[in-house]
Design an enzyme around this catalytic site. Structure first.
Site, short mmCIF file in Angstrom:
data_model
loop_
_atom_site.label_atom_id
_atom_site.label_comp_id
_atom_site.label_asym_id
_atom_site.label_seq_id
_atom_site.Cartn_x
_atom_site.Cartn_y
_atom_site.Cartn_z
CD GLU A 80 -7.09 -38.42 -43.37
OE1 GLU A 80 -6.25 -37.51 -43.26
OE2 GLU A 80 -8.15 -38.29 -44.04
CG PHE A 206 -23.94 -12.58 -47.44
CD1 PHE A 206 -24.42 -13.81 -47.02
CD2 PHE A 206 -24.83 -11.68 -48.01
CE1 PHE A 206 -25.75 -14.15 -47.19
CE2 PHE A 206 -26.17 -12.00 -48.17
CZ PHE A 206 -26.63 -13.25 -47.76
CB SER A 214 -17.60 -25.94 -50.24
OG SER A 214 -17.09 -26.68 -51.32
CG HIS A 248 -31.90 -7.32 -52.08
ND1 HIS A 248 -32.12 -8.14 -50.99
CD2 HIS A 248 -31.31 -6.20 -51.61
CE1 HIS A 248 -31.71 -7.52 -49.90
NE2 HIS A 248 -31.20 -6.34 -50.24
CE1 TYR A 286 -20.66 -29.85 -52.88
CE2 TYR A 286 -20.40 -28.18 -51.19
CZ TYR A 286 -20.11 -28.66 -52.44
OH TYR A 286 -19.29 -27.96 -53.27
NE ARG A 324 -20.82 -22.80 -59.59
CZ ARG A 324 -20.34 -23.29 -58.44
NH1 ARG A 324 -20.06 -24.57 -58.31
NH2 ARG A 324 -20.15 -22.48 -57.41
CG ASP A 326 -21.17 -19.27 -58.80
OD1 ASP A 326 -21.36 -20.02 -59.79
OD2 ASP A 326 -20.68 -19.66 -57.74
CD GLU A 339 -17.68 -17.62 -55.22
OE1 GLU A 339 -17.05 -16.94 -54.39
OE2 GLU A 339 -18.06 -18.77 -54.99
CG ASN A 341 -16.57 -21.78 -57.51
OD1 ASN A 341 -16.14 -22.04 -56.41
ND2 ASN A 341 -17.59 -20.93 -57.70
N GLY A 345 -17.86 -27.86 -57.93
CA GLY A 345 -18.42 -29.15 -57.59
C GLY A 345 -18.62 -29.97 -58.85
#
Length: 382
Positions: A80, A206, A214, A248, A286, A324, A326, A339, A341, A345
């Site tokens: 915007e 989690f 993100s 862990h 970020y 990417r 992880d 996971e 992505n 980023g």
């Protein structure tokens, strides 16, 4: 209207439409990524057409001004703030045979902006990274950077991603999924699934939106008292929630890039624990800029193993372009994939470009490779 939006008919340089923003909670990070990509595109080789999608879904022409698209202190930018008209909209081609982009304002004759040769979608999250825009571009016959419909959709949905990884023999951590109907119609049964997960693997857990990125909407839960609030927080991003047992060990990432002869893995990186953050959340990624270690301090055997698993994950989900991956390197010395992505980023300081820079591919070369790969690749089934 600025010269960047002039017709492409007499210009032999490929025109790259950088599409960013969008309706997801990752809107601002998408704008930041787009600014970095636009700044890196070689303007002697390509023409750039910046197209922003507002938070309410309007496609708009935006200023070609990467400097205005960076994080300012703790504030992320928005489409915007960059649009050239509050009422005008961009109409993308919707059928094969035409790649003409049109700009339309109420009461005005639509203006042809010329053809688009390739789209670089730097959208994060639902309504962009999840296969939706990829399907639209396939229908229109317009090439685009990155994964196709299936891989994008699977890469966005943590449940089905894990199911595919498991079917290919890739190691994943313990988890349960709570669908919207379960939580709304039988919350006690849903809670029991989570309690059983904690009983078998311990706290913390989690709680995450199944289809968000993100680190949006994620809560680390240490006991039953925080569970209800964590689930409702995740549900604000996605009605489907995934709850994962804590693993862990060390957080390791690895980039995969598609070359002419197939996918290759970068040197891996490690995300060290961030002081003042319980885990690698949005602020750590970020705002407070957690400084990953590139390359990760791994043995040669560990490096080879995580690179092998990253490429296997890329292939398992039928990915294209970039990913990417992880992982956790557990205290027992085993890699577990968390996971992938499909549009990670992508600023110069983001982990994916940093890993490739350490692997001998600069940020500008990375952007160029992705555009060239997209221009070579056919649309539709392949």
């Amino acid at each position: 209207m600025s010269t960047v939006h002039s017709s492409h008919s007499h210009d032999k340089k490929p025109r790259v439409a950088v599409v960013f923003g969008g309706r997801s909670s990752e809107h601002g990070i998408s704008v930041v990524t787009a600014g970095a990509v636009m700044a890196a595109i070689d303007r002697t080789k390509y023409e750039v057409l910046p197209i922003g999608i507002t938070a309410d879904g309007r496609w708009a022409l935006t200023a070609d001004d990467p400097e205005r698209m960076a994080i300012d202190g703790r504030k992320v930018p928005s489409v915007e703030e960059l649009v050239e008209s509050d009422t005008g909209g961009v109409i993308m081609p919707l059928s094969p045979g035409s790649r003409d982009v049109v700009y339309s304002e109420p009461g005005q004759v639509p203006k042809a902006l010329g053809e688009v040769d390739v789209v670089f979608p730097v959208l994060h999250g639902p309504y962009g990274e999840d296969g939706t825009i990829q399907g639209m571009l396939d229908l229109a016959g317009v090439p685009y950077v990155g994964c196709g419909v299936l891989a994008s959709a699977v890469g966005m949905d943590k449940e089905y991603m894990k199911r595919i990884f498991t079917s290919y023999g890739l190691p994943v951590g313990p988890y349960v999924v709570i669908r919207a109907r379960e939580w709304e119609q039988d919350p006690s049964a849903a809670r029991k699934k989570i309690v059983d997960l904690a009983g078998e693997h311990g706290w913390p857990l989690f709680v995450k939106p199944s289809r968000a990125g993100s680190s949006m909407g994620i809560t680390k839960v240490d006991d039953l008292a925080g569970l209800e609030e964590a689930i409702e927080r995740a549900r604000r991003h996605d009605p489907k929630v995934i709850v994962e047992a804590a693993l862990h060990g060390r957080e390791i990432e690895c980039g995969v890039l598609e070359f002419e002869d197939g996918p290759r893995a970068s040197v891996p990186a490690e995300i060290p624990p961030v002081s003042a953050h319980d885990f690698y959340d949005f602020e750590a990624k970020y705002i407070d800029s957690a400084d990953g270690l590139v390359p990760a301090p791994l043995t040669a055997a560990e490096t080879a193993r995580v690179q092998e698993l990253a490429v296997q994950a890329f292939e398992a989900v039928s990915c294209e372009g970039l990913v990417r991956a992880d992982f956790f390197l557990t205290d027992a010395g085993e890699f577990v994939i968390n996971e992938i992505n499909t549009m990670p980023g992508f600023t110069p300081i983001s982990m994916y470009p940093r890993m490739w820079r350490e692997s001998g591919v600069t940020y500008q070369e990375l952007v160029d490779r992705l555009i060239q790969a997209a221009l070579r690749r056919p649309t539709g089934l392949r």
